[in-house]
Every structure is written in structure tokens, then in C-alpha cells.
Write a protein that holds these residues in place. Structure first.
Motif, PDB file in Angstrom:
ATOM      1  N   TYR A   1       0.575  -0.953   0.239  1.00  0.00           N
ATOM      2  CA  TYR A   1      -0.177   0.278  -0.301  1.00  0.00           C
ATOM      3  C   TYR A   1       0.953   0.851   0.347  1.00  0.00           C
ATOM      4  O   TYR A   1       0.892   2.158  -0.673  1.00  0.00           O
ATOM      5  CB  TYR A   1      -0.637   0.147   0.921  1.00  0.00           C
ATOM      6  CG  TYR A   1      -1.758   1.285   0.901  1.00  0.00           C
ATOM      7  CD1 TYR A   1      -2.736   1.061   0.560  1.00  0.00           C
ATOM      8  CD2 TYR A   1      -1.323   2.321   1.606  1.00  0.00           C
ATOM      9  CE1 TYR A   1      -3.951   2.005   0.201  1.00  0.00           C
ATOM     10  CE2 TYR A   1      -2.373   3.377   1.405  1.00  0.00           C
ATOM     11  CZ  TYR A   1      -3.853   3.215   1.125  1.00  0.00           C
ATOM     12  OH  TYR A   1      -4.701   4.419   0.891  1.00  0.00           O
ATOM     13  N   ASN A   2       2.107   1.185   0.962  1.00  0.00           N
ATOM     14  CA  ASN A   2       2.673   2.829   1.410  1.00  0.00           C
ATOM     15  C   ASN A   2       3.970   2.291   0.512  1.00  0.00           C
ATOM     16  O   ASN A   2       4.722   1.414   0.731  1.00  0.00           O
ATOM     17  CB  ASN A   2       2.983   2.481   2.756  1.00  0.00           C
ATOM     18  CG  ASN A   2       1.837   3.424   3.345  1.00  0.00           C
ATOM     19  OD1 ASN A   2       0.747   4.143   2.563  1.00  0.00           O
ATOM     20  ND2 ASN A   2       1.670   2.101   4.346  1.00  0.00           N
ATOM     21  N   MET A   3       3.613   3.091  -0.819  1.00  0.00           N
ATOM     22  CA  MET A   3       5.223   3.163  -1.232  1.00  0.00           C
ATOM     23  C   MET A   3       5.059   4.271  -1.757  1.00  0.00           C
ATOM     24  O   MET A   3       4.165   5.665  -2.605  1.00  0.00           O
ATOM     25  CB  MET A   3       4.865   2.382  -2.567  1.00  0.00           C
ATOM     26  CG  MET A   3       5.236   0.863  -2.357  1.00  0.00           C
ATOM     27  SD  MET A   3       4.163  -0.378  -4.135  1.00  0.00           S
ATOM     28  CE  MET A   3       2.930   0.323  -4.681  1.00  0.00           C
ATOM     29  N   PRO A   4       6.025   4.368  -2.599  1.00  0.00           N
ATOM     30  CA  PRO A   4       7.095   6.245  -3.017  1.00  0.00           C
ATOM     31  C   PRO A   4       6.216   5.662  -4.737  1.00  0.00           C
ATOM     32  O   PRO A   4       6.174   4.999  -4.401  1.00  0.00           O
ATOM     33  CB  PRO A   4       8.352   6.450  -3.042  1.00  0.00           C
ATOM     34  CG  PRO A   4       9.038   5.241  -2.793  1.00  0.00           C
ATOM     35  CD  PRO A   4       7.710   4.084  -1.417  1.00  0.00           C
ATOM     36  N   GLU A   5       5.942   7.575  -5.706  1.00  0.00           N
ATOM     37  CA  GLU A   5       6.242   7.538  -6.281  1.00  0.00           C
ATOM     38  C   GLU A   5       4.659   7.563  -6.938  1.00  0.00           C
ATOM     39  O   GLU A   5       3.339   8.067  -7.250  1.00  0.00           O
ATOM     40  CB  GLU A   5       6.468   7.302  -7.212  1.00  0.00           C
ATOM     41  CG  GLU A   5       8.161   7.756  -7.479  1.00  0.00           C
ATOM     42  CD  GLU A   5       8.877   6.654  -8.208  1.00  0.00           C
ATOM     43  OE1 GLU A   5       8.558   6.472  -9.626  1.00  0.00           O
ATOM     44  OE2 GLU A   5      10.010   6.132  -8.391  1.00  0.00           O
ATOM     45  N   CYS A   6       4.214   6.291  -6.418  1.00  0.00           N
ATOM     46  CA  CYS A   6       2.697   5.224  -6.647  1.00  0.00           C
ATOM     47  C   CYS A   6       2.505   5.081  -5.522  1.00  0.00           C
ATOM     48  O   CYS A   6       3.081   3.553  -5.525  1.00  0.00           O
ATOM     49  CB  CYS A   6       2.392   5.545  -7.818  1.00  0.00           C
ATOM     50  SG  CYS A   6       1.139   5.071  -8.660  1.00  0.00           S
ATOM     51  N   THR A   7       0.744   5.215  -4.555  1.00  0.00           N
ATOM     52  CA  THR A   7       0.649   4.538  -3.989  1.00  0.00           C
ATOM     53  C   THR A   7      -0.450   2.823  -4.093  1.00  0.00           C
ATOM     54  O   THR A   7      -0.331   3.049  -5.200  1.00  0.00           O
ATOM     55  CB  THR A   7      -0.001   5.643  -2.252  1.00  0.00           C
ATOM     56  OG1 THR A   7      -1.567   5.662  -3.275  1.00  0.00           O
ATOM     57  CG2 THR A   7       0.337   6.248  -1.889  1.00  0.00           C
ATOM     58  N   GLY A   8      -0.544   1.859  -3.324  1.00  0.00           N
ATOM     59  CA  GLY A   8      -1.076   0.917  -3.771  1.00  0.00           C
ATOM     60  C   GLY A   8      -2.552   1.131  -4.294  1.00  0.00           C
ATOM     61  O   GLY A   8      -2.954   0.769  -5.136  1.00  0.00           O
TER      62      GLY A   8
END
Length: 131
Positions: A61-68
């Protein structure tokens, strides 16, 4: 190979390399083919490559640039990808984020750490039912 005996392909979207590699190894040992990407933008690029067929997206879910969630909205908002089931595998526990993802068309929300039997049952169910 007939379509029923072909390996199902899971797109793994995880920004931490060690977790991404572990997930791919685990899924491959269970008989799936995997494609690994480190963020939602990379994953969406793979999904838009017409030479690659993906049966399920397994995303953090939590990611840089483009979340889940942003990736889920992109997938469900485009005709060519809208039928691909998406499962989140995440440490995120915010009930509002969970509700928002379910409304957007999420097949399942799996909390890390996960139980392997439950995890594989959810994957199979999502692929079979094309959530």
C-alpha cells in the motif's frame, strides 16, 4: 499447455527489495510465475505492455511515487486492466484506507505478517473469481 495448466502470473509491487524478492520466491515455489516491480508506476507500465499477461496484482500500500491505492485506481479505471484482481499485502491498518480500497475494487487486504495458507487461498480465490 492448455490455459488451465498454464502458470498464472502475479505482478508483485513492493518497494523493499528484500520483501519483493521473498514474495517472488515464495510465489514461484507455490507454482506461480512472477514479475517484480518496485512501485506503482513501474507496475502500471508492465500492465500496459500488451505482450505481458498478468493474472493478479499483489501490491504494497505505502510506496513512493505511486501508492497501492493510486495503482488500484489506475488499474480499475482503464478498460484493458480493470478485470485484473488486486490484493494489497501491507502493514497499513487504517480502516478508512481499507474502506476506500474496497470501494475502488480491491479483491483482498492482507496484513503483514501474513499466514501462508490464508494468503494463498486469497490469491487463488481472486484469480479464479477474477475480482
Amino acid at each position: 499447455m492448455t490455459s488451465s495448466t498454464m502458470k498464472k502470473t502475479i505482478l508483485v509491487v513492493e518497494d523493499f527489495t528484500s520483501i519483493r524478492n521473498f514474495l517472488c520466491d515464495t510465489l514461484e515455489r507455490a507454482g506461480y510465475a512472477t514479475i517484480a516491480t518496485s512501485n506503482g508506476n513501474e507496475a502500471f507500465g508492465v500492465l500496459n505492455n500488451e505482450t505481458i499477461s498478468v493474472d493478479l496484482v499483489l501490491s504494497d500500500y505505502n510506496m513512493p511515487e505511486c501508492t497501492g491505492l493510486e495503482l488500484l485506481n489506475k488499474i480499475k479505471g482503464q478498460t484493458g486492466t480493470s478485470k485484473i484482481p488486486v490484493i494489497f499485502l501491507t502493514t497499513e491498518r487504517d480502516p478508512e484506507k481499507m474502506r476506500e480500497a474496497q470501494k475502488a475494487g480491491l479483491a483482498a487486504w492482507v496484513k503483514k505478517p501474513y499466514k501462508a495458507d490464508t494468503f494463498f487461498a486469497l490469491i487463488e480465490n481472486a484469480i479464479v473469481n477474477g475480482q
